[in-house]
Design a protein around this motif. Structure first.
Motif, PDB file in Angstrom:
ATOM      1  N   UNK A   1       4.556   7.972 -17.308  1.00 13.09           N
ATOM      2  CA  UNK A   1       3.660   7.978 -16.832  1.00 13.09           C
ATOM      3  C   UNK A   1       3.302   6.592 -16.597  1.00 13.09           C
ATOM      4  N   UNK A   2       3.231   6.984 -15.247  1.00  8.19           N
ATOM      5  CA  UNK A   2       2.177   5.503 -14.306  1.00  8.19           C
ATOM      6  C   UNK A   2       0.765   5.736 -13.828  1.00  8.19           C
ATOM      7  N   UNK A   3      -0.544   5.471 -14.280  1.00  2.00           N
ATOM      8  CA  UNK A   3      -1.567   6.047 -14.017  1.00  2.00           C
ATOM      9  C   UNK A   3      -2.236   4.428 -13.340  1.00  2.00           C
ATOM     10  N   UNK A   4      -3.469   5.422 -11.960  1.00  2.00           N
ATOM     11  CA  UNK A   4      -3.713   4.236 -11.253  1.00  2.00           C
ATOM     12  C   UNK A   4      -5.069   4.160 -11.678  1.00  2.00           C
ATOM     13  N   UNK A   5      -5.134   3.197 -11.886  1.00  5.64           N
ATOM     14  CA  UNK A   5      -6.555   2.487 -12.379  1.00  5.64           C
ATOM     15  C   UNK A   5      -7.628   1.375 -11.007  1.00  5.64           C
ATOM     16  N   UNK A   6      -7.045   0.641 -10.522  1.00  7.66           N
ATOM     17  CA  UNK A   6      -6.693  -0.348  -9.127  1.00  7.66           C
ATOM     18  C   UNK A   6      -6.085   0.868  -8.090  1.00  7.66           C
ATOM     19  N   UNK A   7      -7.412   1.290  -7.014  1.00  3.86           N
ATOM     20  CA  UNK A   7      -6.365   1.755  -6.090  1.00  3.86           C
ATOM     21  C   UNK A   7      -6.303   1.429  -4.110  1.00  3.86           C
ATOM     22  N   UNK A   8      -7.513   0.261  -4.389  1.00  2.54           N
ATOM     23  CA  UNK A   8      -7.393  -0.278  -3.136  1.00  2.54           C
ATOM     24  C   UNK A   8      -8.059  -1.521  -3.831  1.00  2.54           C
ATOM     25  N   UNK A   9      -7.288  -3.093  -3.422  1.00  2.00           N
ATOM     26  CA  UNK A   9      -5.735  -3.532  -3.082  1.00  2.00           C
ATOM     27  C   UNK A   9      -5.231  -2.434  -4.441  1.00  2.00           C
ATOM     28  N   UNK A  10      -3.850  -1.780  -4.464  1.00  2.00           N
ATOM     29  CA  UNK A  10      -2.799  -1.290  -5.342  1.00  2.00           C
ATOM     30  C   UNK A  10      -2.426  -2.836  -5.884  1.00  2.00           C
ATOM     31  N   UNK A  11      -1.923  -2.268  -7.034  1.00  4.69           N
ATOM     32  CA  UNK A  11      -0.953  -3.035  -7.769  1.00  4.69           C
ATOM     33  C   UNK A  11       0.289  -3.982  -6.941  1.00  4.69           C
ATOM     34  N   UNK A  12       0.629  -4.845  -7.429  1.00  2.00           N
ATOM     35  CA  UNK A  12       1.326  -5.702  -6.530  1.00  2.00           C
ATOM     36  C   UNK A  12       3.067  -5.162  -7.218  1.00  2.00           C
ATOM     37  N   UNK A  13       3.135  -4.261  -7.819  1.00  2.51           N
ATOM     38  CA  UNK A  13       4.529  -3.729  -8.283  1.00  2.51           C
ATOM     39  C   UNK A  13       4.275  -2.329  -7.910  1.00  2.51           C
ATOM     40  N   UNK A  14       3.149  -2.123  -7.270  1.00  2.00           N
ATOM     41  CA  UNK A  14       3.526  -0.334  -7.320  1.00  2.00           C
ATOM     42  C   UNK A  14       4.797   0.200  -6.906  1.00  2.00           C
ATOM     43  N   UNK A  15       5.028  -0.644  -5.591  1.00  2.00           N
ATOM     44  CA  UNK A  15       6.256  -0.399  -5.056  1.00  2.00           C
ATOM     45  C   UNK A  15       7.799  -0.158  -5.533  1.00  2.00           C
ATOM     46  N   UNK A  16       7.898  -0.999  -6.845  1.00  2.00           N
ATOM     47  CA  UNK A  16       9.183  -1.385  -7.327  1.00  2.00           C
ATOM     48  C   UNK A  16       9.107  -0.013  -8.168  1.00  2.00           C
ATOM     49  N   UNK A  17       7.709  -0.058  -9.235  1.00  2.30           N
ATOM     50  CA  UNK A  17       7.781   1.026 -10.614  1.00  2.30           C
ATOM     51  C   UNK A  17       7.811   1.862  -9.736  1.00  2.30           C
ATOM     52  N   UNK A  18       7.549   2.815  -8.523  1.00  6.18           N
ATOM     53  CA  UNK A  18       7.437   4.255  -7.896  1.00  6.18           C
ATOM     54  C   UNK A  18       9.127   3.799  -7.601  1.00  6.18           C
ATOM     55  N   UNK A  19       9.143   3.056  -7.234  1.00 11.41           N
ATOM     56  CA  UNK A  19      10.752   3.085  -6.326  1.00 11.41           C
ATOM     57  C   UNK A  19      11.820   3.484  -7.350  1.00 11.41           C
ATOM     58  N   UNK A  20      11.383   3.565  -8.631  1.00  8.22           N
ATOM     59  CA  UNK A  20      12.608   3.240 -10.120  1.00  8.22           C
ATOM     60  C   UNK A  20      13.059   4.428 -10.271  1.00  8.22           C
ATOM     61  N   UNK A  21      12.097   5.346 -10.035  1.00  3.60           N
ATOM     62  CA  UNK A  21      12.698   6.875 -10.532  1.00  3.60           C
ATOM     63  C   UNK A  21      13.379   7.259  -9.769  1.00  3.60           C
ATOM     64  N   UNK A  22      14.453   8.583 -10.339  1.00  6.34           N
ATOM     65  CA  UNK A  22      14.882   9.676  -9.048  1.00  6.34           C
ATOM     66  C   UNK A  22      13.745  10.672  -8.572  1.00  6.34           C
ATOM     67  N   UNK A  23      12.947  10.688  -9.843  1.00  2.11           N
ATOM     68  CA  UNK A  23      11.566  12.499  -9.754  1.00  2.11           C
ATOM     69  C   UNK A  23      10.383  11.577 -10.364  1.00  2.11           C
ATOM     70  N   UNK A  24       9.425  11.725  -8.981  1.00  4.74           N
ATOM     71  CA  UNK A  24       8.336  11.185  -9.578  1.00  4.74           C
ATOM     72  C   UNK A  24       6.631  12.246  -8.760  1.00  4.74           C
TER      73      UNK A  24
END
Length: 615
Positions: free
Chosen positions: A543-566
């Motif tokens: 589970x990755x749950x967003x509290x900060x939406x703008x600006x997004x956390x700097x590791x957002x792309x790397x986290x979401x790109x790590x998994x085959x299914x999101x």
């Protein structure tokens, strides 16, 4: 003498109080939650009440409910289904039985199941239990009559006596779970301090309900106890999200050494923040109930210019109206917190229900380039931290900040450990240094953060004018120069981009998950519970749950790109998913979307997520 009842130890239980909107179910539920939180249980609550000011008595549309999940350890949701259902009339049984487990104990007031009550609730026979096919244990008691008998010598009229029925039901539930009534007594004496006769009448009725259960054993084989297994000692209270939000603003103002100003216009479900803050004038809090939403926001902009921590509170319809004044705060680069307690829309929509349908509005719903940071609180207790963080961000970065909660977390409650303000980070507004006197201009910025310095009116040598027209970056004078406007637009955006926010945290099977669940704001508990249930069944889920939406956390792309299914799960038609696709190249998630005005049901989430894994 009755034989001693067997007491069973439970790890968790869900109780749902329901009745007519005038039956006091919210008070009974809140009081039972407070009792449970005070003895150290973790709780999660869900008030579910109609939007009608007062629906016809006994009608199906006028049923008010309050559900509380009590746990020996951490609980994340109010529960999908209840173990105990209190149904104070026929309409409540008809509409609320769907929330009860097949093993649930049901408590009913037989005095409110007369012929007229059954007709209002659309029953066709005189036996609603049989008509609905209910096989559960039912505690059927003439509660109304017993309350009148209990208070016969009180001098109260019939209507006033019947208002105490909720306390009889509460006493019966307290007996069922071996709760100490002392906490309830103290609560009622405090609540009705100016009406001690009312307090004592309610206390007498609570004891009558408790004694009824104890003396008759009320058709159940056991009573229950939930021992606290809390490993984080401290002082706790039962707190709603709205109250926690108000306290977070007070704490931030105290830490920053500023007065707190709230300019607001009453709107469901945000009004309780105004009510709570209005009680704390002794702490330097100033509240103004304005004539409309526009005035509420505009007055807060003025208070910010004058040097206060300025807040304006509303829900989705009010955000629409406040947008012009929010834009003014953007171009003036003044600190302001805009609280959006989301409800069902569009227009007046579902005023007492909960959704996440304002996200794109708070990100983009203004004219021109108008960037604002956006945060979303994840639980009733997190509302305190989120309000503090939004205030710190606004003050330190000279920008309006939008804090999103929703009706579910705002009206819901949880056990809140009283915080030590000394443990919270300092708040340091960027006041203009004295050495810049004579060379300072209104849009002079810190070279590293891009934040303009704040000159509070009254400081000698720092007189200045701000306004809604574009200003020259160097002089602060009105400017229509195209190159300057392009520069100022980029500077305002760059300032937001530079705001530091924590990295996105991944819970669960973060290294080898077959599915990453993504959400934001108040759905945290339900998504966490779904993840836990799936992992207990042997599935690899994170589970990755967003509290900060703008600006997004700097590791957002790397986290979401790590998994085959999101899968992005949200209570709208895909607004967070769209925002993430806009910000992250080649991000194409699965989506789970519901817009029902109700919290997610964990079992439905698990079913949907398992289908995605199995594709």
């Amino acid at each position: 003498m009755a034989e001693e009842m067997i007491v069973k130890e439970l790890d968790q239980v869900v109780v749902r109080f329901s009745g007519d909107s005038g039956d006091g179910m919210q008070l009974a539920g809140n009081l039972f939650s407070t009792i449970s939180a005070t003895v150290g249980n973790d709780i999660s609550t869900f008030p579910d009440y109609p939007a009608d000011i007062r629906a016809p008595q006994g009608s199906l549309t006028g049923v008010s409910g309050f559900q509380v999940h009590i746990g020996a350890e951490k609980v994340f949701t109010p529960g999908d289904e209840c173990d105990v259902l209190v149904a104070m009339n026929a309409a409540a049984l008809k509409t609320q039985y769907k929330f009860a487990k097949s093993t649930a104990c049901i408590i009913i007031d037989t005095d409110c199941f007369q012929k007229s009550d059954l007709e209002k609730a659309a029953f066709t026979t005189d036996n609603p239990i049989e008509e609905m096919g209910i096989k559960n244990d039912v505690i059927a008691a003439p509660i109304s009559q017993m309350v009148k008998d209990c208070l016969a010598d009180s001098g109260m009229d019939n209507k006033s006596m019947l208002k105490c029925r909720n306390m009889f039901a509460l006493g019966l539930v307290c007996w069922l779970f071996n709760r100490d009534l002392t906490i309830a007594e103290n609560f009622l004496r405090e609540k009705f301090a100016k009406k001690p006769a009312i307090a004592e009448a309610n206390i007498k009725v609570i004891h009558a309900g408790y004694d009824y259960g104890h003396n008759t054993h009320s058709s159940v084989a056991h009573t229950y106890r939930i021992e606290s297994k809390t490993v984080n000692p401290g002082k706790y209270m039962d707190i709603t999200g709205n109250k926690a939000t108000a306290y977070g603003f007070i704490a931030a103002a105290e830490k920053a050494g500023l007065k707190l100003y709230l300019g607001s216009y009453p709107i469901t479900p945000a009004t309780d923040v105004l009510h709570e803050l209005s009680k704390h004038k002794s702490l330097g809090v100033v509240t103004v109930q304005c004539e409309d939403e526009i005035a509420g926001c505009a007055s807060a902009v003025g208070a910010s210019y004058a040097g206060a921590l300025a807040v304006t509170s509303t829900s989705g319809p009010g955000i629409c109206l406040k947008s012009e004044a929010m834009n003014l705060a953007v171009i003036m680069e003044l600190p302001l917190v805009v609280l959006d307690v989301q409800r069902g829309g569009p227009a007046t929509g579902l005023p007492t229900k909960s959704e996440q349908t304002d996200l794109l509005q708070v990100l983009f719903g203004r004219n021109g380039e108008s960037p604002m940071p956006v945060l979303a609180a994840t639980s009733p207790t997190d509302c305190f931290d989120a309000a503090y963080e939004a205030s710190k961000m606004a003050l330190e970065h000279m920008t309006p900040v939008i804090l999103m909660t929703d009706a579910y977390v705002a009206n819901g409650s949880a056990a809140f450990k009283l915080p030590n303000l000394a443990d919270y980070p300092a708040i340091n507004p960027p006041y203009v240094p004295e050495e810049l006197k004579g060379s300072w201009t209104p849009y002079l910025r810190d070279a590293e953060t891009g934040v303009r310095y704040w000159a509070v009116p009254g400081r000698e040598g720092f007189q200045h004018i701000l306004g809604g027209l574009e200003k020259d970056n160097k002089t602060g004078a009105i400017s229509t120069d195209p190159e300057n406007h392009d520069l100022m637009t980029r500077l305002r955006q760059d300032k937001i981009n530079k705001i530091p926010v924590p990295d996105l945290e991944v819970l669960g099977d973060k290294d080898d998950a077959d599915l990453l669940i993504v959400g934001f704001g108040g759905t945290y508990g339900h998504l966490h519970a779904a993840m836990d249930e799936m992992r207990a069944a042997g599935k690899k889920v994170a589970l990755a749950h967003f509290k900060y939406i703008n600006p997004l956390p700097k590791n957002t792309a790397s986290v979401l790109g790590k998994y085959k299914k999101v899968v992005v799960a949200e209570q709208n038609m895909g607004q967070l998913a769209g925002w993430l696709r806009m910000k992250i190249d080649n991000f194409v998630p699965y989506q789970f979307n519901q817009v029902k005005g109700q919290p997610f049901v964990v079992s439905e989430l698990v079913e949907a997520f398992n289908e995605i894994i199995n594709k």
